[in-house]
Motif scaffolding. Structure first.
Motif, short mmCIF file in Angstrom:
data_model
loop_
_atom_site.label_atom_id
_atom_site.label_comp_id
_atom_site.label_asym_id
_atom_site.label_seq_id
_atom_site.Cartn_x
_atom_site.Cartn_y
_atom_site.Cartn_z
N UNK A 182 33.37 44.55 30.85
CA UNK A 182 34.75 44.30 31.27
C UNK A 182 34.70 43.85 32.72
N UNK A 183 35.75 43.11 33.13
CA UNK A 183 35.72 42.64 34.53
C UNK A 183 35.84 43.81 35.51
N UNK A 184 35.24 43.66 36.65
CA UNK A 184 35.30 44.69 37.68
C UNK A 184 36.74 45.00 38.06
N UNK A 185 37.59 43.97 37.98
CA UNK A 185 38.98 44.15 38.39
C UNK A 185 39.73 45.11 37.46
N UNK B 213 41.97 50.87 44.95
CA UNK B 213 42.40 49.65 44.28
C UNK B 213 43.89 49.47 44.50
N UNK B 214 44.26 48.32 45.03
CA UNK B 214 45.68 48.01 45.20
C UNK B 214 45.96 46.68 44.52
N UNK B 215 47.19 46.17 44.70
CA UNK B 215 47.60 44.92 44.09
C UNK B 215 46.68 43.76 44.48
N UNK B 216 46.36 43.72 45.78
CA UNK B 216 45.67 42.52 46.27
C UNK B 216 44.23 42.76 46.73
N UNK B 217 43.71 43.97 46.53
CA UNK B 217 42.31 44.13 46.89
C UNK B 217 41.69 45.29 46.12
N UNK B 218 40.38 45.18 45.90
CA UNK B 218 39.65 46.26 45.27
C UNK B 218 38.48 46.61 46.17
N UNK B 219 38.43 47.90 46.54
CA UNK B 219 37.40 48.35 47.46
C UNK B 219 36.42 49.21 46.68
N UNK C 278 36.86 43.03 47.66
CA UNK C 278 37.09 41.72 47.02
C UNK C 278 38.54 41.65 46.59
N UNK C 279 39.08 40.45 46.42
CA UNK C 279 40.39 40.32 45.81
C UNK C 279 40.19 40.50 44.31
N UNK C 280 41.24 40.99 43.60
CA UNK C 280 41.09 41.19 42.16
C UNK C 280 40.68 39.89 41.45
N UNK C 281 41.14 38.75 41.98
CA UNK C 281 40.80 37.48 41.35
C UNK C 281 39.30 37.22 41.42
N UNK C 282 38.72 37.47 42.59
CA UNK C 282 37.26 37.31 42.74
C UNK C 282 36.54 38.32 41.86
N UNK C 283 37.11 39.52 41.76
CA UNK C 283 36.43 40.59 41.04
C UNK C 283 36.34 40.29 39.54
N UNK C 284 37.20 39.41 39.03
CA UNK C 284 37.10 39.09 37.60
C UNK C 284 35.79 38.37 37.30
N UNK C 285 35.14 37.81 38.32
CA UNK C 285 33.88 37.11 38.10
C UNK C 285 32.70 38.05 37.95
N UNK C 286 32.95 39.34 38.17
CA UNK C 286 31.88 40.31 38.02
C UNK C 286 32.14 41.14 36.77
N UNK C 287 31.19 41.14 35.87
CA UNK C 287 31.34 41.92 34.65
C UNK C 287 30.57 43.23 34.80
N UNK C 288 31.22 44.33 34.41
CA UNK C 288 30.57 45.63 34.57
C UNK C 288 30.60 46.40 33.25
N UNK C 289 29.75 47.39 33.18
CA UNK C 289 29.72 48.30 32.04
C UNK C 289 29.99 49.68 32.61
N UNK C 290 31.01 50.36 32.06
CA UNK C 290 31.36 51.65 32.62
C UNK C 290 30.30 52.69 32.32
#
Lengths: 345, 476
Positions: free
Chosen positions: A183-186, A226-232, A242-254
């Protein structure tokens, strides 16, 4: 006979000649490089790129519309319509409701291209010194030229790798691919722990920024805020934003929450002369021959390593391990994690 | 039954593939780690070590001295300078003896013998003045310095000192995109480029090894030092007041050698960032413990592996080249020899580069060894200028004992200070000798890299000579 040449004129002609030669032979931007690029069959390239894109959509369960295809291939909607018509007459895709689906023939074609692409990326990462920013572009070029047989042979030479350097599975030669599980990091919640399984290499500008943060597949991340415009989040103990938009480019496994959170490990380069520590591992950003060489020398978890002495110019540093003295450069020592122990070794 | 078995094995293979995806990305690491774990467990059980601490501490003391911030480099320069000095000083006498034997005694004797048995003049010319003389020359000038230089160098290596040199020099070479061990192949190149190319075997990273091979030619080899010294003495020493002559000409020769090192680093930098960017690169440098050198074994291996090996290759190339040298000066078409035709034809172009047709032809036909370039130049100058009573006839290479006599021939051939400067530059920056080219091919196994190592220095040399000449003419 003595030829009389005006030296000023000769110098001018000589300089111009040098500039012209540079224009022809300059890597990537010179005339020769451009000519070899232009020889590629653009029609087939578009067709194959479209199939790849459609496959990607299917794999990630994203609906695929005309506009998204045109956008990803950088062509107009009209051209995209024509391209899709061609694919349909070739029996590679069909229309289902209002989204495009691959036929079995189209899917196996796309898998072939993806296999060549990912094998070539693996090859570039492991067997050459080409930087990670160039892998995708070069593989995009190579995937349309290399035959599947050549790719199979190359894969066999490398011990049939099953993942590309971005963490994507390489389709087997029978066209199998494991189910998509990430799933995306976002999408992660605050406090979640996950492992990066894939970093999307397109678009290149976003990929460059992710690489600059030092993120790589296999890294453990912990979402701090995690907020609307950034994920720390923390990655191997280092804080990233990263911004949530950038974070969608990273796929993670929980990961299950009970798995321990990694601390930022000490680096071998921080070891002072005379100090000893245990090797903890080699960073995954150190790959291919470089990694194999370090491991062959005994840089594996548990080995006790001592910084012995420094070269007259300060770098490299000689290290003592397993009864031998090996010098490595600081840039390599930065990739080796160590663990200092409290008691004397 | 068979059908079912086939199905079964296919199922197993496909299951194995699926399982590999589940194993994740670091399977290989896990395998290596477990091998080391097993090995160290076995070692802990069975191996005991005693009493090695003292030698270990003693070695660390030496290491701290030879790699120290202040003493590391001076010790290195002193040792290397000593090796070169012993080579140059020690090679003079045996070289002179070999020359007087092979060139001044055996050569006339052979000629006399050929005349006695009535061999036609052209046959004795091709065989004795061409093939034999060229071979004998190469042996006389190459054998003694190599037989001294290589064992000395091998001794330093055996002692364990050379890896410390690479260790100290690495940061300079790293900035040029190269490997610290290139310092070793470069130093070896000052003795002989072919041996230097072979010495790059110690560099285990593919890209850095190619860089070291391609740039080895920029180390001014043993065969080119005499040319540099001769030309510097005549033209550069001759251009300044006589009490400065010795110092200035020596400075010019050292300057050329240092320029060579500069080119070596600059070209390494350029190559690692352009054509060789994609080659794989690793770095690790083992620093072996110091050992007392095994002198006899060192002598034997360095003589067999390096000296005889390189000399043999040089001889193999010198014989046909000697034949060619004799033929171009003796085959006449329309009243002029081939050499004169070629010289007349290339002169106008060569003058643009501050050289002349004789130099161009000499560098082409004297490709087997840089040592025979000057004798060939002298012979060709005499032939093309039609000087009577100098030398030993068309196609017979010669050298003169007196520097001023050599100067007279060259000045009569139209040489100026500018020609001298350009010859010195071109002698540094031109194709490697055929022995080295062949060795590069053997080592790289690639026609492409052999061609690059051959033509890159020529192009560089011509460009530099061109700009030096034209700027000189503009300012003069």
């Amino acid at each position: 006979m003595l030829m009389v040449v005006n030296p000023g004129m000769a110098l001018l002609v000589g300089t111009l000649g040098m500039v012209a030669a540079a224009g022809v032979f300059w890597p990537k931007k010179g005339l020769l490089a451009l000519l070899s690029k232009g020889r590629l069959n653009t029609q087939r390239v578009l067709l194959e790129d479209a199939l790849k894109f459609l496959f990607d959509c299917e794999y990630k369960n994203i609906p695929c519309y005309l506009n998204s295809i045109a956008g990803s291939l950088h062509i107009s909607a009209d051209n995209a319509t024509r391209l899709l018509d061609r694919l349909r007459t070739m029996g590679l895709i069909h229309l289902q409701e209002d989204t495009f689906r691959l036929t079995d023939a189209g899917r196996s074609y796309a898998l072939r291209i993806i296999r060549v692409h990912r094998i070539w990326e693996r090859y570039l990462a492991d067997e050459t010194g080409i930087g990670e920013m160039d892998w995708h572009g070069q593989a995009d070029f190579k995937e349309h030229q290399m035959t599947l047989e050549d790719a199979d042979q190359l894969a066999a030479q490398m011990g049939n790798p099953v993942f590309d350097p971005h963490g994507d599975p390489i389709p087997s030669s029978q066209g199998e691919l494991p189910a998509y599980t990430g799933q995306p990091l976002s999408a992660l919640e605050e406090g979640a722990i996950a492992r990066i399984v894939h970093i999307e290499d397109e678009p290149a500008t976003i990929y460059a920024q992710i690489v600059a943060l030092g993120l790589y597949p296999g890294m453990q991340v912990y979402v701090m805020d995690k907020t609307e415009d950034r994920i720390q989040f923390a990655a191997n103990g280092e804080e990233c934003v990263l911004t949530p938009f950038f974070a969608t480019n990273i796929t993670v496994k929980k990961l299950p929450a009970r798995e321990p959170i990694q601390k930022k490990p000490d680096l071998l380069s921080s070891l002072k002369i005379g100090e000893s520590a245990a090797v903890k591992g080699i960073s995954p950003t150190c790959r291919g021959q470089q990694r194999r060489r370090l491991m062959d020398l005994g840089m594996v978890p548990g080995t006790i390593i001592t910084a012995a002495f420094r070269s007259a110019s300060g770098d490299p540093v000689a290290y003592q391990l397993l009864g031998t003295t090996i010098a490595i450069r600081k840039s390599q020592a930065d990739h080796i994690f160590i663990e200092r122990s409290e008691e004397k070794l | 039954m068979e059908q079912q078995q086939n199905n079964n094995s296919e199922n197993i293979l496909s299951l194995a593939n699926t399982l590999r995806w589940d194993l994740g990305v670091d399977l290989h690491d896990a395998v290596i780690e477990s091998i080391y774990e097993d090995a160290s467990r076995i070692a802990r059980k069975t191996v005991q070590s005693t009493g090695e601490k003292a030698t270990y501490n003693f070695e660390r003391k030496i290491d701290q001295l030879v790699t120290s911030r202040w003493l590391g480099f001076p010790i290195m320069f002193l040792l290397l300078a000593l090796v070169f000095w012993i080579t140059v000083a020690g090679a003079n006498v045996p070289s002179g003896m070999l020359a007087s034997l092979l060139l001044d005694t055996v050569h006339p004797a052979l000629k006399g013998f050929a005349a006695n048995i009535g061999l036609p003049w052209w046959l004795s010319g091709v065989l004795i003045d061409g093939a034999y003389l060229s071979m004998a020359w190469v042996i006389a000038v190459m054998l003694p310095p190599m037989a001294i230089f290589f064992p000395l160098f091998t001794l330093l290596e055996d002692l364990g000192y050379l890896p410390r040199v690479a260790f100290n020099m690495d940061s300079l070479f790293r900035k040029a995109g190269a490997h610290g061990k290139q310092a070793l192949s470069m130093s070896m190149g000052f003795g002989c480029n072919a041996a230097g190319v072979i010495a790059t075997r110690v560099i285990d990273s593919p890209r850095e090894r190619l860089i070291a091979i391609i740039t080895n030619n920029f180390s001014l080899c043993n065969g080119r030092w005499p040319t540099q010294i001769l030309i510097a003495t005549i033209f550069i020493g001759g251009a300044v007041p006589s009490y400065w002559a010795g110092l200035v000409s020596a400075g010019a020769v050292v300057g050329i050698a240092v320029l060579g090192i500069g080119f070596s680093l600059a070209v390494s930098w350029g190559l690692s960032r352009s054509v060789l960017k994609g080659e794989a690169s690793t770095f690790s440098l083992e620093l072996p413990p110091y050992r007392p050198p095994r002198i006899l074994q060192t002598l034997y291996t360095s003589l067999i592996d390096r000296t005889i090996f390189v000399l043999w290759r040089a001889i193999v190339f010198a014989i046909p080249a000697g034949v060619v040298i004799w033929l171009v000066a003796n085959i006449h078409i329309g009243g002029e020899s081939l050499a004169e035709h070629f010289i007349d034809w290339t002169n106008p172009v060569a003058l643009l580069f501050g050289l002349n047709g004789v130099i161009i032809l000499a560098y082409i036909i004297a490709i087997p060894a840089n040592e025979i370039v000057i004798p060939t130049i002298l012979m060709l100058t005499v032939v093309s200028a039609g000087m009577a009573g100098v030398g030993h006839g068309a196609g017979v290479m010669f050298e003169l004992d007196s520097i001023s006599a050599t100067e007279n021939i060259l000045r009569a051939g139209g040489w100026t200070l500018l020609t001298g400067v350009n010859l010195m530059l071109f002698s540094l920056l031109h194709n490697p000798c055929s022995t080295t080219i062949y060795t590069i091919y053997k080592e790289t196994n690639s026609v492409k890299w052999t061609l690059v190592s051959t033509f890159l220095p020529i192009v560089l040399g011509l460009v530099i000579c061109f700009f030096v000449t034209q700027l000189w003419m503009l300012l003069a």
